[in-house]
Motif scaffolding. Structure first.
Motif, short mmCIF file in Angstrom:
data_model
loop_
_atom_site.label_atom_id
_atom_site.label_comp_id
_atom_site.label_asym_id
_atom_site.label_seq_id
_atom_site.Cartn_x
_atom_site.Cartn_y
_atom_site.Cartn_z
N UNK A 10 38.81 46.38 40.65
CA UNK A 10 38.36 45.54 41.77
C UNK A 10 37.88 44.19 41.25
N UNK A 11 37.17 44.20 40.14
CA UNK A 11 36.71 42.95 39.54
C UNK A 11 37.91 42.10 39.13
N UNK A 12 38.92 42.74 38.53
CA UNK A 12 40.11 42.00 38.10
C UNK A 12 40.83 41.38 39.28
N UNK A 13 40.88 42.11 40.39
CA UNK A 13 41.56 41.59 41.57
C UNK A 13 40.83 40.37 42.13
N UNK A 14 39.50 40.45 42.20
CA UNK A 14 38.73 39.32 42.70
C UNK A 14 38.83 38.12 41.76
N UNK A 15 38.81 38.37 40.45
CA UNK A 15 38.92 37.28 39.48
C UNK A 15 40.29 36.61 39.58
N UNK A 16 41.33 37.42 39.77
CA UNK A 16 42.68 36.86 39.90
C UNK A 16 42.79 36.03 41.17
#
Length: 455
Positions: free
Chosen positions: A20-26
Protein backbone atom coordinates in the motif's frame (compact mmCIF):
# COMPACT_ATOMS: atom_id res chain seq x y z
CA UNK A 1 30.53 -29.10 -3.74
CA UNK A 2 29.69 -25.67 -2.24
CA UNK A 3 26.70 -25.63 0.08
CA UNK A 4 23.72 -23.36 -0.18
CA UNK A 5 23.97 -19.92 1.53
CA UNK A 6 23.41 -20.03 5.27
CA UNK A 7 19.86 -19.08 6.20
CA UNK A 8 19.64 -16.87 9.28
CA UNK A 9 16.10 -17.90 10.16
CA UNK A 10 14.49 -18.05 13.56
CA UNK A 11 11.39 -19.97 14.57
CA UNK A 12 9.27 -16.82 14.10
CA UNK A 13 7.96 -15.75 10.70
CA UNK A 14 8.39 -12.06 9.84
CA UNK A 15 6.21 -10.33 7.24
CA UNK A 16 6.65 -6.76 6.05
CA UNK A 17 3.94 -5.59 3.65
CA UNK A 18 4.70 -2.30 1.96
CA UNK A 19 2.39 -2.77 -1.03
CA UNK A 20 0.00 0.00 0.00
CA UNK A 21 2.86 2.36 0.80
CA UNK A 22 4.50 1.54 -2.53
CA UNK A 23 1.27 2.25 -4.39
CA UNK A 24 0.83 5.63 -2.71
CA UNK A 25 4.48 6.54 -3.30
CA UNK A 26 4.18 5.61 -6.97
CA UNK A 27 1.01 7.66 -7.35
CA UNK A 28 2.67 10.69 -5.77
CA UNK A 29 5.71 10.33 -7.98
CA UNK A 30 3.45 10.16 -11.04
CA UNK A 31 1.67 13.33 -9.96
CA UNK A 32 4.99 14.98 -9.27
CA UNK A 33 6.27 14.19 -12.76
CA UNK A 34 3.02 15.37 -14.30
CA UNK A 35 3.43 18.58 -12.33
CA UNK A 36 6.91 19.12 -13.74
CA UNK A 37 5.66 18.45 -17.27
CA UNK A 38 2.86 21.00 -16.85
CA UNK A 39 5.30 23.42 -15.23
CA UNK A 40 7.48 23.32 -18.33
CA UNK A 41 4.49 24.23 -20.51
CA UNK A 42 3.72 27.13 -18.19
CA UNK A 43 7.33 28.26 -18.30
CA UNK A 44 7.31 28.42 -22.10
CA UNK A 45 4.02 30.37 -22.08
CA UNK A 46 5.35 32.71 -19.38
CA UNK A 47 8.54 33.46 -21.27
CA UNK A 48 6.58 34.15 -24.43
CA UNK A 49 4.16 36.47 -22.61
CA UNK A 50 6.98 38.26 -20.76
CA UNK A 51 8.86 38.87 -23.99
CA UNK A 52 5.70 40.20 -25.64
CA UNK A 53 4.97 42.59 -22.74
CA UNK A 54 8.51 43.91 -22.42
CA UNK A 55 8.95 44.43 -26.16
CA UNK A 56 5.40 45.75 -26.76
CA UNK A 57 4.93 43.04 -29.34
CA UNK A 58 1.74 42.87 -31.46
CA UNK A 59 1.39 39.29 -30.17
CA UNK A 60 1.03 40.46 -26.57
CA UNK A 61 -2.73 39.89 -26.38
CA UNK A 62 -2.53 36.40 -27.84
CA UNK A 63 0.41 35.42 -25.63
CA UNK A 64 -1.20 36.64 -22.42
CA UNK A 65 -4.55 35.02 -23.24
CA UNK A 66 -2.80 31.69 -23.84
CA UNK A 67 -1.02 32.03 -20.52
CA UNK A 68 -4.24 32.95 -18.70
CA UNK A 69 -6.00 29.87 -20.05
CA UNK A 70 -3.17 27.60 -18.87
CA UNK A 71 -3.24 29.14 -15.40
CA UNK A 72 -6.93 28.30 -15.07
CA UNK A 73 -6.33 24.58 -15.32
CA UNK A 74 -6.83 22.36 -12.27
CA UNK A 75 -3.20 22.12 -11.03
CA UNK A 76 -3.10 25.91 -10.57
CA UNK A 77 -6.57 26.61 -9.13
CA UNK A 78 -5.49 26.87 -5.48
CA UNK A 79 -6.51 29.75 -3.27
CA UNK A 80 -5.54 31.27 0.05
CA UNK A 81 -8.50 33.46 0.93
CA UNK A 82 -9.59 32.78 4.51
CA UNK A 83 -13.23 33.63 3.75
CA UNK A 84 -13.51 30.66 1.40
CA UNK A 85 -15.33 27.57 2.67
CA UNK A 86 -12.46 25.37 1.46
CA UNK A 87 -9.59 27.70 2.35
CA UNK A 88 -7.96 25.15 4.67
CA UNK A 89 -7.99 22.37 2.08
CA UNK A 90 -6.59 24.69 -0.57
CA UNK A 91 -3.52 25.50 1.55
CA UNK A 92 -2.10 22.11 0.56
CA UNK A 93 1.28 22.65 -1.18
CA UNK A 94 1.27 22.51 -4.97
CA UNK A 95 2.86 19.61 -6.82
CA UNK A 96 6.40 19.86 -8.21
CA UNK A 97 7.51 23.48 -8.71
CA UNK A 98 4.11 24.86 -9.74
CA UNK A 99 4.23 27.36 -6.87
CA UNK A 100 7.19 29.06 -8.59
CA UNK A 101 5.19 29.27 -11.80
CA UNK A 102 2.31 30.92 -9.93
CA UNK A 103 4.74 33.49 -8.51
CA UNK A 104 6.01 34.27 -12.00
CA UNK A 105 2.47 34.58 -13.33
CA UNK A 106 1.36 36.92 -10.54
CA UNK A 107 4.54 38.93 -11.04
CA UNK A 108 3.82 39.44 -14.75
CA UNK A 109 0.16 40.23 -14.08
CA UNK A 110 1.16 42.82 -11.46
CA UNK A 111 3.53 44.50 -13.92
CA UNK A 112 0.82 44.69 -16.59
CA UNK A 113 -1.56 46.09 -13.96
CA UNK A 114 1.00 48.77 -13.06
CA UNK A 115 1.36 49.86 -16.68
CA UNK A 116 -2.40 50.53 -16.82
CA UNK A 117 -3.15 51.90 -13.32
CA UNK A 118 0.20 52.75 -11.64
CA UNK A 119 -1.08 50.79 -8.62
CA UNK A 120 -0.45 47.41 -7.05
CA UNK A 121 -2.43 44.39 -8.21
CA UNK A 122 -4.94 43.16 -5.58
CA UNK A 123 -4.33 39.56 -4.40
CA UNK A 124 -5.86 37.08 -6.89
CA UNK A 125 -7.88 34.21 -5.46
CA UNK A 126 -5.71 31.66 -7.29
CA UNK A 127 -2.49 32.58 -5.46
CA UNK A 128 -1.47 31.93 -1.88
CA UNK A 129 -0.31 34.78 0.34
CA UNK A 130 3.32 33.71 -0.03
CA UNK A 131 3.07 33.49 -3.82
CA UNK A 132 1.46 36.94 -3.97
CA UNK A 133 4.08 38.58 -1.78
CA UNK A 134 6.95 36.94 -3.63
CA UNK A 135 5.57 37.69 -7.10
CA UNK A 136 3.31 40.75 -7.03
CA UNK A 137 5.33 42.67 -4.42
CA UNK A 138 8.99 41.60 -4.26
CA UNK A 139 9.23 40.32 -7.83
CA UNK A 140 7.40 43.37 -9.15
CA UNK A 141 9.92 45.64 -7.40
CA UNK A 142 12.72 44.03 -9.40
CA UNK A 143 10.75 44.40 -12.63
CA UNK A 144 10.08 48.07 -11.88
CA UNK A 145 13.79 48.69 -11.36
CA UNK A 146 14.45 47.16 -14.78
CA UNK A 147 11.54 49.15 -16.20
CA UNK A 148 12.94 52.35 -14.70
CA UNK A 149 16.32 51.74 -16.31
CA UNK A 150 14.66 51.45 -19.70
CA UNK A 151 12.60 54.60 -19.22
CA UNK A 152 15.66 56.46 -17.94
CA UNK A 153 17.33 55.78 -21.26
CA UNK A 154 14.72 58.04 -22.91
CA UNK A 155 14.70 60.40 -19.87
CA UNK A 156 11.09 59.60 -18.90
CA UNK A 157 11.19 60.83 -15.32
CA UNK A 158 7.43 60.65 -14.79
CA UNK A 159 7.31 56.88 -15.36
CA UNK A 160 10.32 56.37 -13.09
CA UNK A 161 8.66 58.47 -10.36
CA UNK A 162 5.53 56.32 -10.60
CA UNK A 163 7.60 53.15 -10.27
CA UNK A 164 9.63 54.58 -7.39
CA UNK A 165 6.53 55.66 -5.49
CA UNK A 166 4.91 52.22 -5.83
CA UNK A 167 8.08 50.38 -4.74
CA UNK A 168 8.35 52.77 -1.78
CA UNK A 169 4.83 51.91 -0.62
CA UNK A 170 5.43 48.19 -1.17
CA UNK A 171 8.57 48.36 0.97
CA UNK A 172 6.74 50.30 3.68
CA UNK A 173 4.12 47.55 3.81
CA UNK A 174 6.67 44.72 3.81
CA UNK A 175 8.41 46.33 6.79
CA UNK A 176 5.30 45.56 8.83
CA UNK A 177 5.67 41.81 8.28
CA UNK A 178 7.93 39.55 10.35
CA UNK A 179 9.60 37.23 7.86
CA UNK A 180 11.38 34.22 9.29
CA UNK A 181 14.44 32.83 7.53
CA UNK A 182 13.37 31.46 4.17
CA UNK A 183 12.74 32.34 0.53
CA UNK A 184 10.47 35.30 1.34
CA UNK A 185 13.03 36.83 3.67
CA UNK A 186 15.77 36.56 1.07
CA UNK A 187 13.58 38.14 -1.61
CA UNK A 188 12.51 40.88 0.76
CA UNK A 189 16.13 41.87 1.39
CA UNK A 190 16.46 42.82 -2.28
CA UNK A 191 13.41 45.08 -2.37
CA UNK A 192 15.13 48.02 -0.67
CA UNK A 193 17.91 47.86 -3.26
CA UNK A 194 15.30 48.11 -6.01
CA UNK A 195 13.99 51.33 -4.46
CA UNK A 196 17.51 52.66 -4.11
CA UNK A 197 18.17 51.88 -7.76
CA UNK A 198 15.12 53.86 -8.88
CA UNK A 199 16.01 56.80 -6.66
CA UNK A 200 19.53 56.75 -8.07
CA UNK A 201 18.12 56.92 -11.60
CA UNK A 202 16.03 59.96 -10.68
CA UNK A 203 19.03 61.64 -9.12
CA UNK A 204 21.25 60.96 -12.13
CA UNK A 205 18.61 62.30 -14.52
CA UNK A 206 18.24 65.42 -12.37
CA UNK A 207 21.94 66.27 -12.34
CA UNK A 208 22.23 65.69 -16.07
CA UNK A 209 19.32 67.98 -16.95
CA UNK A 210 19.60 70.44 -19.84
CA UNK A 211 20.46 73.41 -17.57
CA UNK A 212 23.53 71.57 -16.37
CA UNK A 213 22.73 72.13 -12.73
CA UNK A 214 20.84 70.17 -10.10
CA UNK A 215 17.25 71.41 -9.85
CA UNK A 216 14.88 69.37 -7.78
CA UNK A 217 11.25 70.22 -7.24
CA UNK A 218 10.38 69.29 -3.63
CA UNK A 219 6.98 68.02 -4.73
CA UNK A 220 8.61 65.61 -7.15
CA UNK A 221 9.92 63.47 -4.31
CA UNK A 222 7.26 62.30 -1.92
CA UNK A 223 8.44 61.25 1.50
CA UNK A 224 8.26 57.52 2.14
CA UNK A 225 6.50 58.14 5.43
CA UNK A 226 3.98 60.65 4.10
CA UNK A 227 0.46 59.25 4.07
CA UNK A 228 -1.12 59.46 0.65
CA UNK A 229 -4.71 60.56 0.24
CA UNK A 230 -5.06 57.89 -2.41
CA UNK A 231 -2.91 54.86 -1.64
CA UNK A 232 -1.40 52.86 -4.46
CA UNK A 233 -1.91 49.63 -2.49
CA UNK A 234 -5.03 47.53 -1.87
CA UNK A 235 -4.81 48.16 1.86
CA UNK A 236 -7.78 46.07 2.98
CA UNK A 237 -6.54 42.96 1.19
CA UNK A 238 -2.97 43.52 2.40
CA UNK A 239 -4.16 43.89 5.99
CA UNK A 240 -5.86 40.51 5.59
CA UNK A 241 -2.59 38.97 4.41
CA UNK A 242 -0.77 40.43 7.40
CA UNK A 243 -3.30 38.99 9.85
CA UNK A 244 -3.22 35.55 8.22
CA UNK A 245 0.57 35.43 8.22
CA UNK A 246 0.71 36.44 11.88
CA UNK A 247 -1.81 33.71 12.69
CA UNK A 248 0.25 31.11 10.82
CA UNK A 249 3.41 32.18 12.63
CA UNK A 250 1.60 31.65 15.95
CA UNK A 251 0.44 28.22 14.77
CA UNK A 252 4.00 27.31 13.83
CA UNK A 253 5.42 28.43 17.19
CA UNK A 254 2.77 26.48 19.11
CA UNK A 255 3.36 23.42 16.95
CA UNK A 256 7.10 23.44 17.60
CA UNK A 257 6.59 23.73 21.37
CA UNK A 258 4.01 20.93 21.45
CA UNK A 259 6.15 18.71 19.21
CA UNK A 260 8.90 18.69 21.81
CA UNK A 261 6.60 17.10 24.38
CA UNK A 262 5.27 14.47 21.98
CA UNK A 263 8.69 13.57 20.61
CA UNK A 264 10.15 13.34 24.11
CA UNK A 265 7.42 10.89 25.13
CA UNK A 266 8.05 8.72 22.05
CA UNK A 267 11.80 8.64 22.65
CA UNK A 268 11.40 7.80 26.32
CA UNK A 269 9.04 4.96 25.42
CA UNK A 270 11.75 3.44 23.22
CA UNK A 271 14.26 3.67 26.06
CA UNK A 272 11.72 2.03 28.38
CA UNK A 273 11.27 -0.83 25.90
CA UNK A 274 15.02 -1.42 25.87
CA UNK A 275 14.94 -1.58 29.68
CA UNK A 276 12.05 -4.04 29.56
CA UNK A 277 9.61 -1.64 31.23
CA UNK A 278 6.65 -2.40 28.98
CA UNK A 279 3.99 -0.71 31.14
CA UNK A 280 5.79 2.61 31.20
CA UNK A 281 6.47 2.36 27.47
CA UNK A 282 2.76 1.80 26.77
CA UNK A 283 1.80 4.85 28.85
CA UNK A 284 4.35 7.05 27.09
CA UNK A 285 3.18 5.91 23.65
CA UNK A 286 -0.40 6.67 24.65
CA UNK A 287 0.71 10.12 25.86
CA UNK A 288 2.45 10.79 22.55
CA UNK A 289 -0.58 9.64 20.55
CA UNK A 290 -2.95 11.80 22.60
CA UNK A 291 -0.73 14.84 22.05
CA UNK A 292 -0.68 14.22 18.30
CA UNK A 293 -4.45 13.72 18.02
CA UNK A 294 -5.59 16.47 20.38
CA UNK A 295 -2.92 19.16 19.97
CA UNK A 296 -0.86 18.71 16.81
CA UNK A 297 -3.26 17.38 14.17
CA UNK A 298 -5.72 20.31 14.48
CA UNK A 299 -2.87 22.71 13.74
CA UNK A 300 -1.62 20.67 10.78
CA UNK A 301 -5.11 20.32 9.37
CA UNK A 302 -5.54 24.09 9.52
CA UNK A 303 -2.12 24.75 7.96
CA UNK A 304 -1.01 21.68 5.90
CA UNK A 305 2.37 23.24 5.10
CA UNK A 306 3.36 22.63 8.73
CA UNK A 307 3.21 18.85 8.26
CA UNK A 308 6.85 18.88 7.21
CA UNK A 309 9.56 19.55 9.76
CA UNK A 310 8.83 19.14 13.46
CA UNK A 311 5.50 17.36 13.04
CA UNK A 312 6.93 14.86 10.54
CA UNK A 313 9.77 14.12 13.00
CA UNK A 314 7.24 13.47 15.77
CA UNK A 315 5.24 11.14 13.54
CA UNK A 316 8.36 9.16 12.61
CA UNK A 317 9.31 8.84 16.29
CA UNK A 318 5.79 7.79 17.24
CA UNK A 319 5.62 5.23 14.44
CA UNK A 320 9.02 3.87 15.43
CA UNK A 321 7.90 3.49 19.06
CA UNK A 322 4.66 1.73 18.08
CA UNK A 323 6.48 -0.61 15.71
CA UNK A 324 9.12 -1.46 18.31
CA UNK A 325 6.54 -2.07 21.06
CA UNK A 326 4.54 -4.40 18.82
CA UNK A 327 7.67 -6.18 17.61
CA UNK A 328 8.77 -6.91 21.20
CA UNK A 329 5.31 -7.97 22.36
CA UNK A 330 4.57 -8.92 25.96
CA UNK A 331 7.92 -10.57 26.79
CA UNK A 332 11.16 -8.61 26.22
CA UNK A 333 13.11 -11.88 26.19
CA UNK A 334 10.98 -13.42 23.43
CA UNK A 335 10.02 -10.81 20.82
CA UNK A 336 7.08 -11.58 18.56
CA UNK A 337 8.65 -10.21 15.39
CA UNK A 338 5.33 -8.68 14.29
CA UNK A 339 5.47 -5.55 12.11
CA UNK A 340 2.48 -3.21 12.33
CA UNK A 341 1.07 -2.13 8.96
CA UNK A 342 0.49 1.54 8.16
CA UNK A 343 -3.27 0.87 8.23
CA UNK A 344 -3.16 -0.30 11.87
CA UNK A 345 -2.47 3.17 13.27
CA UNK A 346 -5.24 5.26 14.81
CA UNK A 347 -3.70 8.25 13.02
CA UNK A 348 -3.43 8.42 9.24
CA UNK A 349 0.25 8.33 8.39
CA UNK A 350 2.00 9.53 5.26
CA UNK A 351 4.28 7.17 3.27
CA UNK A 352 7.36 9.24 4.16
CA UNK A 353 6.53 9.06 7.85
CA UNK A 354 5.85 5.32 7.93
CA UNK A 355 8.91 4.36 5.90
CA UNK A 356 11.05 6.71 7.98
CA UNK A 357 9.80 5.14 11.21
CA UNK A 358 10.25 1.64 9.79
CA UNK A 359 13.86 2.36 8.83
CA UNK A 360 14.51 3.81 12.29
CA UNK A 361 12.99 0.65 13.80
CA UNK A 362 15.82 -1.40 12.31
CA UNK A 363 18.24 0.70 14.34
CA UNK A 364 16.40 -0.12 17.57
CA UNK A 365 16.29 -3.79 16.57
CA UNK A 366 20.03 -3.66 15.98
CA UNK A 367 20.52 -2.24 19.45
CA UNK A 368 18.23 -4.93 20.86
CA UNK A 369 20.34 -7.55 19.03
CA UNK A 370 23.44 -6.32 20.85
CA UNK A 371 21.63 -6.68 24.18
CA UNK A 372 20.51 -10.23 23.40
CA UNK A 373 23.91 -11.09 22.04
CA UNK A 374 25.52 -10.36 25.40
CA UNK A 375 23.46 -13.19 26.94
CA UNK A 376 24.11 -15.54 24.00
CA UNK A 377 20.46 -15.51 22.87
CA UNK A 378 21.11 -16.70 19.32
CA UNK A 379 17.41 -17.18 18.56
CA UNK A 380 16.57 -13.53 19.31
CA UNK A 381 19.56 -12.23 17.38
CA UNK A 382 18.51 -14.33 14.40
CA UNK A 383 15.03 -12.83 14.64
CA UNK A 384 16.58 -9.36 14.66
CA UNK A 385 18.51 -10.16 11.52
CA UNK A 386 15.49 -11.76 9.88
CA UNK A 387 13.36 -8.68 10.64
CA UNK A 388 15.88 -6.15 9.33
CA UNK A 389 16.49 -8.26 6.25
CA UNK A 390 12.74 -8.44 5.60
CA UNK A 391 12.48 -4.67 5.91
CA UNK A 392 15.43 -4.18 3.56
CA UNK A 393 14.02 -6.59 0.99
CA UNK A 394 10.60 -4.92 1.07
CA UNK A 395 12.15 -1.49 0.60
CA UNK A 396 14.29 -2.67 -2.29
CA UNK A 397 11.24 -4.14 -4.02
CA UNK A 398 9.44 -0.78 -4.11
CA UNK A 399 9.37 0.85 -7.54
CA UNK A 400 9.98 4.26 -6.02
CA UNK A 401 10.70 5.39 -2.50
CA UNK A 402 9.01 8.23 -0.64
CA UNK A 403 10.96 11.46 -0.53
CA UNK A 404 14.04 11.35 1.70
CA UNK A 405 14.15 7.56 2.10
CA UNK A 406 17.37 6.78 0.22
CA UNK A 407 19.85 7.57 3.01
CA UNK A 408 17.87 5.61 5.58
CA UNK A 409 17.79 2.53 3.34
CA UNK A 410 21.58 2.58 3.30
CA UNK A 411 21.56 2.54 7.11
CA UNK A 412 19.19 -0.44 7.11
CA UNK A 413 21.62 -2.29 4.86
CA UNK A 414 24.47 -1.46 7.24
CA UNK A 415 22.45 -2.74 10.20
CA UNK A 416 21.86 -6.07 8.43
CA UNK A 417 25.57 -6.47 7.76
CA UNK A 418 26.48 -5.76 11.38
CA UNK A 419 24.01 -8.24 12.83
CA UNK A 420 25.32 -10.90 10.44
CA UNK A 421 28.79 -10.15 11.73
CA UNK A 422 27.49 -10.41 15.29
CA UNK A 423 26.09 -13.90 14.66
CA UNK A 424 29.38 -14.99 13.18
CA UNK A 425 31.30 -13.78 16.23
CA UNK A 426 28.80 -15.51 18.52
CA UNK A 427 29.52 -18.75 16.64
CA UNK A 428 33.24 -18.16 17.15
CA UNK A 429 32.65 -17.63 20.85
CA UNK A 430 30.68 -20.88 21.07
CA UNK A 431 33.35 -22.78 19.18
CA UNK A 432 36.00 -21.36 21.52
CA UNK A 433 34.23 -22.80 24.53
CA UNK A 434 32.36 -19.72 25.61
CA UNK A 435 35.32 -17.35 25.62
CA UNK A 436 34.51 -13.78 24.64
CA UNK A 437 35.40 -12.69 21.14
CA UNK A 438 35.64 -8.93 20.66
CA UNK A 439 32.96 -7.56 18.36
CA UNK A 440 33.20 -4.48 16.19
CA UNK A 441 29.43 -4.00 16.42
CA UNK A 442 28.53 -1.31 18.95
CA UNK A 443 25.15 -0.18 20.13
CA UNK A 444 25.54 3.38 18.86
CA UNK A 445 26.48 2.28 15.36
CA UNK A 446 23.28 0.38 14.65
CA UNK A 447 20.94 3.02 15.98
CA UNK A 448 19.77 4.91 12.92
CA UNK A 449 17.19 7.28 14.35
CA UNK A 450 17.92 10.95 14.95
CA UNK A 451 18.09 11.64 18.67
CA UNK A 452 17.87 15.39 18.25
CA UNK A 453 14.49 17.01 18.75
CA UNK A 454 13.43 18.94 15.64
CA UNK A 455 12.99 22.65 16.27
Amino acid sequence: MPQRPHSYRSSVSVTVDLSRIAEKAKLRETRRQEGYDFSRKLQVALIRAQDAVWTSSPDEKEATETLDSLMMREPMTSTDQSDSDNATDLRVPRDANLSIRMEDYVRLTAFRHFLVTSTLLPPPVTATDEEYLAGACMGLAQDLQRYGLGRATVRDTESIKAASLLVSEILEYLLQLDFRNGPLRRKYDGTKWCLRGLETLLYELAITSGEGSLKINPQDHVSKRMKQESSLLPNDELDGIKKRMEHRDNLRENLIKLCRDAQKAAKQSIFALHRGDLNKAAKLIATCEACIVNDLLPIVQEEPNLRQGSFAAVMEEYIEARLFATWIGSDPNKPTGEIVSDTDFAIEVEPEEYVGGLCDLTGEIGRFAVQRGTVRDVESVQLCLQTNQAVLTSLQMMECWPTGTGKKVDLVRTSVDKIQRMLYEMSLSEAAGGRNVKSDVEMEDVHTSDDNVQT
